[in-house]
Design a protein around this motif. Sequence first.
Motif, mmCIF file in Angstrom:
data_model
loop_
_atom_site.group_PDB
_atom_site.id
_atom_site.type_symbol
_atom_site.label_atom_id
_atom_site.label_comp_id
_atom_site.label_asym_id
_atom_site.label_seq_id
_atom_site.Cartn_x
_atom_site.Cartn_y
_atom_site.Cartn_z
ATOM 1 N N SER A 50 0.834 -1.211 0.000
ATOM 2 C CA SER A 50 0.000 0.000 0.000
ATOM 3 C C SER A 50 0.863 1.254 0.000
ATOM 4 O O SER A 50 0.564 2.228 -0.705
ATOM 5 C CB SER A 50 -0.917 0.022 1.226
ATOM 6 N N LEU A 51 1.929 1.246 0.793
ATOM 7 C CA LEU A 51 2.822 2.402 0.847
ATOM 8 C C LEU A 51 3.438 2.665 -0.529
ATOM 9 O O LEU A 51 3.453 3.803 -1.011
ATOM 10 C CB LEU A 51 3.918 2.163 1.896
ATOM 11 N N GLN A 52 3.922 1.604 -1.179
ATOM 12 C CA GLN A 52 4.506 1.772 -2.518
ATOM 13 C C GLN A 52 3.460 2.281 -3.514
ATOM 14 O O GLN A 52 3.733 3.184 -4.313
ATOM 15 C CB GLN A 52 5.104 0.459 -3.022
ATOM 16 N N SER A 53 2.260 1.717 -3.463
ATOM 17 C CA SER A 53 1.184 2.157 -4.363
ATOM 18 C C SER A 53 0.857 3.632 -4.162
ATOM 19 O O SER A 53 0.619 4.363 -5.131
ATOM 20 C CB SER A 53 -0.084 1.322 -4.127
ATOM 21 N N ASN A 54 0.849 4.068 -2.893
ATOM 22 C CA ASN A 54 0.539 5.469 -2.602
ATOM 23 C C ASN A 54 1.653 6.409 -3.059
ATOM 24 O O ASN A 54 1.390 7.522 -3.531
ATOM 25 C CB ASN A 54 0.251 5.655 -1.113
ATOM 26 N N ILE A 55 2.914 5.951 -2.915
ATOM 27 C CA ILE A 55 4.048 6.745 -3.419
ATOM 28 C C ILE A 55 3.937 6.878 -4.937
ATOM 29 O O ILE A 55 4.113 7.966 -5.501
ATOM 30 C CB ILE A 55 5.396 6.102 -3.011
ATOM 31 N N ILE A 56 3.608 5.764 -5.614
ATOM 32 C CA ILE A 56 3.463 5.783 -7.072
ATOM 33 C C ILE A 56 2.307 6.692 -7.488
ATOM 34 O O ILE A 56 2.423 7.472 -8.444
ATOM 35 C CB ILE A 56 3.267 4.354 -7.615
ATOM 36 N N HIS A 338 13.027 17.449 -5.671
ATOM 37 C CA HIS A 338 13.139 17.914 -4.281
ATOM 38 C C HIS A 338 11.746 18.106 -3.677
ATOM 39 O O HIS A 338 11.460 17.621 -2.570
ATOM 40 C CB HIS A 338 13.916 19.236 -4.287
ATOM 41 N N GLN A 339 10.854 18.760 -4.404
ATOM 42 C CA GLN A 339 9.498 19.014 -3.908
ATOM 43 C C GLN A 339 8.738 17.710 -3.693
ATOM 44 O O GLN A 339 8.028 17.549 -2.691
ATOM 45 C CB GLN A 339 8.745 19.900 -4.904
ATOM 46 N N PHE A 340 8.897 16.759 -4.620
ATOM 47 C CA PHE A 340 8.199 15.477 -4.487
ATOM 48 C C PHE A 340 8.666 14.721 -3.250
ATOM 49 O O PHE A 340 7.849 14.213 -2.468
ATOM 50 C CB PHE A 340 8.438 14.616 -5.743
ATOM 51 N N LEU A 341 9.982 14.644 -3.056
ATOM 52 C CA LEU A 341 10.515 13.879 -1.920
ATOM 53 C C LEU A 341 10.074 14.474 -0.586
ATOM 54 O O LEU A 341 9.748 13.743 0.352
ATOM 55 C CB LEU A 341 12.039 13.797 -2.012
ATOM 56 N N LEU A 342 10.033 15.817 -0.498
ATOM 57 C CA LEU A 342 9.567 16.440 0.743
ATOM 58 C C LEU A 342 8.076 16.185 0.952
ATOM 59 O O LEU A 342 7.630 15.950 2.072
ATOM 60 C CB LEU A 342 9.834 17.951 0.720
ATOM 61 N N LYS A 343 7.315 16.202 -0.131
ATOM 62 C CA LYS A 343 5.865 16.009 -0.037
ATOM 63 C C LYS A 343 5.518 14.630 0.527
ATOM 64 O O LYS A 343 4.582 14.487 1.303
ATOM 65 C CB LYS A 343 5.238 16.175 -1.427
ATOM 66 N N ILE A 344 6.298 13.609 0.158
ATOM 67 C CA ILE A 344 5.972 12.260 0.643
ATOM 68 C C ILE A 344 6.580 11.970 2.010
ATOM 69 O O ILE A 344 6.333 10.900 2.580
ATOM 70 C CB ILE A 344 6.373 11.158 -0.362
ATOM 71 N N ARG A 526 7.295 1.621 22.273
ATOM 72 C CA ARG A 526 6.157 2.024 21.433
ATOM 73 C C ARG A 526 6.656 2.792 20.222
ATOM 74 O O ARG A 526 6.859 4.003 20.251
ATOM 75 C CB ARG A 526 5.157 2.866 22.238
ATOM 76 N N GLY A 527 6.892 2.054 19.145
ATOM 77 C CA GLY A 527 7.390 2.655 17.909
ATOM 78 C C GLY A 527 6.263 3.308 17.120
ATOM 79 O O GLY A 527 5.117 2.863 17.159
ATOM 80 N N VAL A 528 6.609 4.381 16.404
ATOM 81 C CA VAL A 528 5.640 5.114 15.583
ATOM 82 C C VAL A 528 6.256 5.348 14.211
ATOM 83 O O VAL A 528 7.456 5.623 14.098
ATOM 84 C CB VAL A 528 5.290 6.482 16.222
ATOM 85 N N LEU A 529 5.436 5.243 13.172
ATOM 86 C CA LEU A 529 5.851 5.662 11.831
ATOM 87 C C LEU A 529 5.041 6.917 11.477
ATOM 88 O O LEU A 529 3.836 6.836 11.250
ATOM 89 C CB LEU A 529 5.595 4.567 10.800
ATOM 90 N N SER A 530 5.715 8.061 11.448
ATOM 91 C CA SER A 530 5.017 9.327 11.169
ATOM 92 C C SER A 530 4.912 9.559 9.661
ATOM 93 O O SER A 530 5.433 10.539 9.131
ATOM 94 C CB SER A 530 5.753 10.493 11.831
ATOM 95 N N LEU A 531 4.233 8.651 8.983
ATOM 96 C CA LEU A 531 4.070 8.786 7.533
ATOM 97 C C LEU A 531 3.036 9.874 7.227
ATOM 98 O O LEU A 531 1.980 9.916 7.859
ATOM 99 C CB LEU A 531 3.606 7.463 6.922
ATOM 100 N N PRO A 532 3.312 10.754 6.260
ATOM 101 C CA PRO A 532 2.289 11.733 5.869
ATOM 102 C C PRO A 532 1.037 11.017 5.362
ATOM 103 O O PRO A 532 1.124 9.923 4.782
ATOM 104 C CB PRO A 532 2.959 12.509 4.730
ATOM 105 N N ALA A 533 -0.103 11.641 5.562
ATOM 106 C CA ALA A 533 -1.375 11.014 5.171
ATOM 107 C C ALA A 533 -1.403 10.657 3.688
ATOM 108 O O ALA A 533 -2.003 9.661 3.289
ATOM 109 C CB ALA A 533 -2.538 11.942 5.504
ATOM 110 N N VAL A 534 -0.698 11.450 2.864
ATOM 111 C CA VAL A 534 -0.751 11.232 1.415
ATOM 112 C C VAL A 534 -0.203 9.856 1.018
ATOM 113 O O VAL A 534 -0.629 9.277 0.021
ATOM 114 C CB VAL A 534 -0.007 12.378 0.671
ATOM 115 N N VAL A 535 0.726 9.305 1.811
ATOM 116 C CA VAL A 535 1.297 7.994 1.462
ATOM 117 C C VAL A 535 0.982 6.897 2.481
ATOM 118 O O VAL A 535 1.268 5.720 2.225
ATOM 119 C CB VAL A 535 2.833 8.071 1.263
ATOM 120 N N ALA A 536 0.432 7.240 3.639
ATOM 121 C CA ALA A 536 0.162 6.231 4.681
ATOM 122 C C ALA A 536 -0.692 5.097 4.119
ATOM 123 O O ALA A 536 -1.659 5.357 3.395
ATOM 124 C CB ALA A 536 -0.542 6.890 5.858
#
Length: 655
Positions: A50-56, A338-344, A526-536
Motif C-alpha cells: 500500500s505504501l509503494q502504491s501510494n508513493i506511485i 526535491h518538492q516530491f521527496l519532501l511532499k511524501i 512504542r514505535g511510531v511511523l510518522s508517515l504523511p497522510a498522502v502515502v500512509a
Amino acid sequence: MANIQVNKTAHPFDKSRFEALLNRRFFYAPAFEIYGGVAGLYDYGPPGSSLQSNIIAEWRKHFIVEEHMLEVDTTIMTPAPVFETSGHVARFADWMVKDLKTGEVLRADHLVKNVLEARLAGDKEARGLAGAPPKEDDKKKKKKDKAKPTAVKLPDEVVVEYETILAQLDNYSGPELGELCRKYDIRNPDTDNEVSEPQQFNLMFASSIGPTGQHPGFLRPETAQGHFLNFSRLLEFNNGRIPFASAQIGRSFRNEISPRAGLLRVREFTMAEIEHYVDPEDKRHERFSEVRDVELDLLDRHTQTAGSTKVTRMKIGDAVDKGIVANETLGYFLARIHQFLLKIGIDRTRLRFRQHMANEMAHYATDCWDAEIQNSYGWTECVGCADRAAYDLSVHSAKTGHPLVVRQALKEPIITEKLVAEFNKKTFGKTFGKDSAVIQTIVGGMDEALLAKLQGELAQGSTTVTSSDGREFKLTPDLLTIEKKTFKQSIREFTPNVIEPSFGLGRILYALLEHSFWSREQDVERGVLSLPAVVAPTKVLIVPLSAKPEFDPLVKEVSAKLRKAGIFSRVDDSNTSIGKRYARNDELGTPYGLTLDFASVAKRTMTLRERDTTGQLIGDIDEVIGVVTELVNGTIDWAEACRRLPAYDGVQSVE
C-alpha cells in the motif's frame, strides 16, 4: 490542548527496533524465505504494498498529471541487439573482487568504503569522539553489512587520506580500486583474507527468447530503452512538437554482485523514469520561473574532487545562472524531485543533490546529479537526473536506419548558397564507364574549398582527381560543371537531447520508513511511523469501544461515508484495549483514528485522534468525518482541525 508538541528525538534511532517493526508488521520480507531466501529479492506485505502504491500514485500526480507527460508501459524482456547498441552489453558493469581463499565475491567500491569507514569510526572511538558501537544481537548469525569498527587511533594524515578517498570514491576506476586495496591493506572484513584484482561484472540478467535459444535477450536493467525505441510514435502522438516527456513505472533487474543492504541493494525493483525530450539548442524550461527560488543542498563535482563532502545551499536559479547545473530543464527537474521527496515525507535535512564526477558519469551522460538520501547505511542515491544528450536516439537510429529525429518548420527560411557539382550524364558515363561511380564519390565528398579549387582549374581547361588506390582521372568542362546555387531551407531536422530523472522507488520507500520512525518519549518500546497522510497505507482507523450489536450500524455508517469520500479506512474491532489498538496502528503509520463509544450510540458524537500527538478532538459524526476528510486530502492541518473541533478530555456523558 489536542495540538501539543511531541519530542520525536527523545530516543536515538534504533535500527534493530526499526527492523523488528518492519518484519513483525510485514512491510516487506525476504522472498522465498521458507526455502532459505535469495539475497537481493524481497516481497512486500500489505502495508509495504500500500505504501509503494501510494508513493506511485503521488508520483503520477506530481509528474505525469501536472507536467502532461505521456505514459508508456514497455516490455521487460528485451532482444540483445537493443542493449548491444545502447552500450549496456559492453559497459553496464561493476567492479568485483574475490576473497583469495574462500572465493566470496565482493563489490570493490563497497569493500573500500566499508573498511575505510570502519577504520575512521574506530579512530573516533579511540579519540573519545564517539560512543562504542552497539553490540550485535547474538541470535543474528547473518553476515554483517559493514566491517566492524575497532578502536585504533590513526595518524592525522591518514584520517585526511581516508576522508579524501571516500569523498571521491565513485570517481575511481577498477584498477585504481585495486591499487587502494593493496596500498591500504584492504581485506574481506568477514575473513581477513586478501582479495583479488578487480574484474568487471556485467549486471544484466541474460536470457533467450523462443524455444531454440537462438534469440538472446536480457531482462531490462532500466525502463529507458523502451521510451527511446517508441520515440517516433510518441512524437507523432504529441503532434510533432517538442519539448515533451514520456514516463514509465515498471520493474527492472540488475544482477547485483553482493546485495547486503536490504531494499537499498536489490536484484529486482520498481523504477519510475521520465525521458524529457528537448531541443539541443534551447534547453530552457517554460516553467523554470516557478521553481527558480527553490533552495537545494548541492554537492558539486569540484568540491568532491577536492576531497570534501560539504554541501552548499543554493537557489536552483542561481545554480543554473552560475553554470553549476548545466541548464534550466535539468535544474527544473532537480527542483521538482526535491518538492516530491519532501511532499511524501523525506527529511529535508537528510537530502542532498550530488553531481557525478567525470569518471563515474554514465557512458551516455553530459551532466548528472543524484538525489541522495541519508539513512543508517549512509548517503544513498535514490533518484538520478541525467542529461543523456542525443546519445540513445542517435545510436538506435544509426543501427536501425530508422530516423529518430524531429522535423520542425522554420519561422524564417534559411537561404544559403553552395557550390554544386553536376556531371554531364551523356558524355560522363561513356568516357569513364565503371569508374564513373568512383569519380562521383570523390567529387561528392569534397567540401566547399576543394570544389572552388576544382571550379578554378576547370575554368583553365581541365582538372585531375585521384582515387584512393592512386589512379588519376582527367576531368574537362564538357564532363563536369561546378556552379553556385541558392538553397532555401524551410525545415530543420535534428535529434533531440534527453533529460532523464530516474527514481528507485524501493530505496525511496526504505529511506522514508527510516525517516518516519521514532519511539514514544515515555515508552521506547512504542514505535511510531510518522508517515504523511498522502502515502500512509491506511488513512483512518475506526475503533468501536465495544463489540455489542448496537455499534454495528454506526461502524457501517462511518465506513461507508469515508469510502464515499475516497478515504481508505480499516476497522479494528479486536478485543484488546483501545490503547493497544492505537499503538498497533501507530506502528503502521495510520495518521488518524475515530473512536465510537457508548456516547456515539446515544448522541452521535465521535472522537478524532491524531497519531503523533495522540491529541483527541470530539464532535458530531458528520462534522468529524468532514474534518478528517480535509486532513487526509491535505486541505487543512491538525492545528486548523483543533480550531474547528473542541478538545476531548477523556470524559463523555451519554445523556
